[in-house]
Design a protein around this motif. Structure first.
Motif, mmCIF file in Angstrom:
data_model
loop_
_atom_site.group_PDB
_atom_site.id
_atom_site.type_symbol
_atom_site.label_atom_id
_atom_site.label_comp_id
_atom_site.label_asym_id
_atom_site.label_seq_id
_atom_site.Cartn_x
_atom_site.Cartn_y
_atom_site.Cartn_z
ATOM 1 N N LYS A 54 -29.730 -51.021 3.112
ATOM 2 C CA LYS A 54 -30.114 -49.745 3.721
ATOM 3 C C LYS A 54 -29.085 -49.424 4.776
ATOM 4 O O LYS A 54 -29.126 -49.955 5.885
ATOM 5 N N SER A 55 -28.144 -48.596 4.409
ATOM 6 C CA SER A 55 -27.062 -48.357 5.349
ATOM 7 C C SER A 55 -26.725 -46.895 5.395
ATOM 8 O O SER A 55 -27.011 -46.134 4.476
ATOM 9 N N LYS A 56 -26.086 -46.553 6.460
ATOM 10 C CA LYS A 56 -25.777 -45.153 6.725
ATOM 11 C C LYS A 56 -24.272 -45.004 6.729
ATOM 12 O O LYS A 56 -23.562 -45.806 7.329
ATOM 13 N N GLN A 57 -23.786 -43.965 6.022
ATOM 14 C CA GLN A 57 -22.348 -43.744 6.004
ATOM 15 C C GLN A 57 -21.914 -43.158 7.343
ATOM 16 O O GLN A 57 -22.443 -42.161 7.788
ATOM 17 N N THR A 58 -20.967 -43.816 7.954
ATOM 18 C CA THR A 58 -20.485 -43.308 9.239
ATOM 19 C C THR A 58 -19.271 -42.430 9.018
ATOM 20 O O THR A 58 -18.650 -42.472 7.965
ATOM 21 N N SER A 59 -18.954 -41.661 10.009
ATOM 22 C CA SER A 59 -17.800 -40.778 9.910
ATOM 23 C C SER A 59 -16.593 -41.436 10.569
ATOM 24 O O SER A 59 -16.728 -42.197 11.530
ATOM 25 N N LEU A 60 -15.441 -41.132 10.014
ATOM 26 C CA LEU A 60 -14.206 -41.691 10.591
ATOM 27 C C LEU A 60 -13.997 -41.206 12.011
ATOM 28 O O LEU A 60 -13.350 -41.868 12.823
ATOM 29 N N MET A 61 -14.568 -40.021 12.268
ATOM 30 C CA MET A 61 -14.348 -39.423 13.591
ATOM 31 C C MET A 61 -14.915 -40.306 14.701
ATOM 32 O O MET A 61 -14.526 -40.184 15.848
ATOM 33 N N PHE A 86 -14.496 -43.384 14.824
ATOM 34 C CA PHE A 86 -13.579 -44.501 15.057
ATOM 35 C C PHE A 86 -12.223 -44.039 15.597
ATOM 36 O O PHE A 86 -11.635 -44.692 16.446
ATOM 37 N N PHE A 87 -11.768 -42.937 15.066
ATOM 38 C CA PHE A 87 -10.457 -42.428 15.481
ATOM 39 C C PHE A 87 -10.651 -41.186 16.327
ATOM 40 O O PHE A 87 -11.485 -40.348 16.037
ATOM 41 N N LYS A 88 -9.874 -41.093 17.314
ATOM 42 C CA LYS A 88 -9.973 -39.926 18.181
ATOM 43 C C LYS A 88 -8.848 -38.959 17.860
ATOM 44 O O LYS A 88 -7.766 -39.368 17.429
ATOM 45 N N LYS A 89 -9.150 -37.698 18.128
ATOM 46 C CA LYS A 89 -8.120 -36.678 17.907
ATOM 47 C C LYS A 89 -6.985 -36.860 18.890
ATOM 48 O O LYS A 89 -7.212 -37.232 20.040
ATOM 49 N N LYS A 90 -5.806 -36.590 18.378
ATOM 50 C CA LYS A 90 -4.625 -36.726 19.243
ATOM 51 C C LYS A 90 -4.588 -35.610 20.272
ATOM 52 O O LYS A 90 -4.916 -34.484 19.960
#
Lengths: 262, 472
Positions: free
Chosen positions: B459-466, B468-472
């Protein structure tokens, strides 16, 4: 003026085939050092990062930094017009709104010239921090593709568990469960057939197979694929593009639901 | 004094519009934008042009004039002509008219007009914005004309259609009579236009705009050829999207009408009756009446019921989607529902039902309808594995062939169980369980995809890359 000539034109074809399903449009950033691309898929779950060094091209010239917004399905269509042995040259003027592609057959008997419109894209680049990954698995890319394909029959997500012995891919669903274990096989003669696990700490992460299957489309680019994992950070799936550079996919892990029952 | 300053301010504004914003300023636009009388706007434009011309030098503005007067047609007949002409041709046009009844500035703009589309577009936009009051500053007034409320408009809508059609016919007859021998197609239409003109040219323009807009209140004229039902819909609903949905619904409805023939006529008639006399509600088909009698305690009058039904329809179609195992074509379902809508309209203001009740009705009506059409109800034969608890408390898995049809009620009545494995005698309790499991099994096919995901042990939830990575 930008001009990049690649004798092994099929690399362009393979490259585009591997990303066109994941991305609809992207910006190719051309600079004097090479061509880079960074784009996220529409759901912001995965990220594609391409780097092609200028050294890898037969001739490369980029007078001014250039950002070419490209509709990838269109470029892929044009690339399909090139033969596998063709030499592909990409050209653009500094302030152009089109990019031209020249395909030359190896014996120079046939020269095709295509021009494609560029699009105006406004995308932000993400800063990807340099990370020391707990586990780095190198394995045959075809094997990775096969595993992703097979496990996607069972469920929509895969658990990748990496230990000293090797790496285990598991999926489960209504049908049942499936586990694929790959042991380290550094003793194999051929490097491209070996499975190498470089590990500092065991990890166990869950990823959506849907995206891994998209990534696996890059299999023709390289015989080996490298998976880099750390706890609670995105997985990196890297394909080397011969001497040219690399194609990296980043995939955010699935995180256990708090109200889940495991 | 205030008046003077207002005028000066207006002049400044005009200059700004024309010279800085590079806009086309028509008298109508100016009047609506500044909420001033049309004649004041015309005068202001005149003053503006006059000033600009007196300044000398190159004033770089272009003016178009509206000229109306008595002229002669090609055949030498006297006729009233109206024209919008550029300044350069003003004199020529004036000279061609025997009597000039009206001449004023129509628009002022910086650009040289290649055609008159920009003028039309300028007016079109502003009329669209002020659709219900665009002629409030007009100097042409008709005291008998009053804006109809939604209900009265719908009431008289049908009559209007008839009237307009009649008048159109009359118009044709009239023009044929009077202009025999020299009736060019243009003159015919002109005669028609004159016929409608008593309301004023602005009104006719307004009507055309509202027609394009698709949601105007006073759409009595432009929709002559649509049937009464769709017309009423158009007048009642203003939202663009809903209008779109209704339009879509219209065509299958018509097809159905052809199919149903008599019955659909009946329904139309009932809806018409409703339009003409709201209180006369008692004439419905008996079946519906029964239903209402049964549900009467929960019912209350609701004027916006049609809207409710729409949402319910989607709900119910969703519900039916859940039973995706059935080969029922969705299009057909929709058609049937629309048929239901029509049927329902007859009793529009009478009853309000809970959602379940409405759903039941949808099923009901689609059933009765399919009976009317003579279509075979679609049912599928499926092999379903089921688990039972037998008398000793053991679980028994059986494969059963089940007939599934589209409605719940129907299902329970018509489910045909052919048990493949022999089974010990079922207690009445077991039968009860069976029924509930039946319904579960029905809901199963569509839920499969979802179930697949849910049943995944991770039972897992898809996380967003956002994250983990921050906008430059």
């Amino acid at each position: 003026m930008f001009e990049a000539r690649l004798v092994q034109g099929s690399l362009w074809k393979k490259l585009l085939d591997s990303i066109k399903d994941l991305l609809n449009e992207a910006i190719f950033d051309c600079s004097s050092t090479g061509i880079t691309l960074q784009a996220m898929d529409s759901s912001h779950v995965s990220l594609v990062s391409i780097s092609m060094n200028s050294d890898g091209f037969d001739t490369y010239r980029c007078d001014r930094n250039l950002s070419m917004g490209i509709h990838l399905p269109s470029l892929s269509k044009i690339m399909k017009c090139a033969g596998n042995d063709d030499i592909i040259t990409m050209k653009a003027t500094d302030d152009a709104d089109t990019v031209s592609l020249v395909f030359e057959s190896p014996n120079n008997e046939k020269v095709s010239d295509y021009e494609m419109k560029l699009i105006d894209l406004d995308t932000e680049h993400l800063g990807i921090p340099e990370t020391e990954y707990s586990c780095v698995v190198k394995m045959p890319s075809a094997e990775f593709q096969r595993i992703c394909r097979d496990l996607s029959q069972l469920g929509d997500s895969v658990v990748i568990a990496c230990t000293k012995e090797g790496v285990k891919f598991s999926a489960s669903g209504e049908l049942g469960t499936g586990n694929i274990k790959l042991c380290q096989s550094a003793s194999t003669d051929k490097e491209e057939e070996s499975v190498v696990v470089d590990m500092n700490e065991a990890v166990c992460l869950t990823f959506a197979l849907r995206y891994l299957n998209f990534f696996a489309k890059a299999t023709p680019l390289s015989t080996q694929v490298q998976l880099s994992m750390s706890k609670d950070v995105p997985l990196v799936v890297e394909y080397k593009i011969s001497e040219l550079g690399f194609l990296r996919f980043y995939l955010a892990p699935k995180i256990e639901d708090n109200d889940g029952d495991n | 004094m205030a008046c003077e300053t207002d005028k000066a301010l207006l002049q400044e504004n005009i200059e700004e519009y024309i010279k800085d914003d590079n806009k086309v300023v028509t008298c109508k636009w100016l009047s609506l934008m500044h909420s001033i009388d049309i004649n004041v706007a015309k005068r202001a434009l005149h003053i503006f042009v006059h000033h600009q011309r007196n300044k000398g030098g190159n004033d770089d503005i272009n003016v178009t004039f509206f000229v109306a007067g008595l002229g002669k047609s090609k055949d030498g007949d006297l006729m009233h002509k109206c024209a919008v002409v550029p300044e350069t041709e003003l004199e020529v046009v004036k000279r061609s008219l025997a009597t000039v009844t009206s001449c004023h500035i129509f628009s002022v703009q910086k650009a040289k007009l290649k055609d008159y589309t920009p003028l039309y577009m300028t007016d079109y936009e502003v009329i669209k914005d002020n659709i219900d009051k665009c002629n409030r500053f007009s100097s042409i007034k008709c005291p008998w004309v009053s804006l109809k409320s939604g209900l009265s408009a719908s009431k008289s809508a049908q009559q209007d259609v008839v009237k307009v059609v009649l008048s159109e016919n009359k118009g044709h007859a009239f023009s044929n009579k009077t202009e025999t021998g020299n009736d060019s197609p243009g003159s015919k239409t002109r005669a028609l236009a004159k016929k409608v003109e008593p309301k004023g040219s602005i009104t006719s323009m307004f009507a055309s705009a509202s027609k394009k807009d698709g949601g105007g209140n006073e759409s009595s004229k432009p929709v002559q050829k649509t049937d009464a039902a769709s017309k009423i819909k158009a007048t009642k609903k203003k939202g663009g999207v809903t209008a779109f949905f209704e339009k879509k619904g219209d065509s299958p409805l018509k097809q159905k009408d052809v199919l149903l023939g008599k019955d659909s006529k009946k329904m139309d008639a009932s809806s018409e009756r409703f339009e003409s006399n709201v209180t006369n509600e008692k004439k419905q088909d008996p079946k519906r009446k029964k239903k209402q009698a049964a549900d009467a305690d929960e019912e209350a009058p609701d004027k916006k019921r049609r809207r409710r039904i729409k949402t319910d329809l989607f709900d119910s179609s969703d519900d039916e989607d859940v039973e995706a195992g059935e080969p029922e074509e969705p299009e057909e379902e929709i058609e049937e529902m629309e048929q239901f809508e029509v049927l329902d309209k007859g009793i529009e203001e009478e009853h309000k039902m809970t959602e379940e009740e409405q759903k039941e009705e949808v099923d009901d009506s689609s059933l009765t309808k399919s009976a009317v059409v003579g279509k075979k109800r679609k049912r599928t034969k499926k092999v379903v594995s089921k688990h039972y608890e037998d008398e000793e408390g053991f679980m028994v898995t059986k494969k059963e062939t089940v007939w599934e049809s589209e409605t719940d009620e129907e299902d329970e009545a018509s489910v045909n169980k052919q048990e493949k494995k022999s089974h010990q005698s079922n207690t009445s309790e077991d039968m009860g369980k069976l029924a509930t499991k039946n319904t579960k099994a029905k809901a199963d096919p569509k839920g499969k995809a979802a179930a697949k995901k849910n049943s995944s042990p991770q039972k897992s939830k898809q996380t967003s890359l956002m994250s983990f990575f921050k906008k430059k």
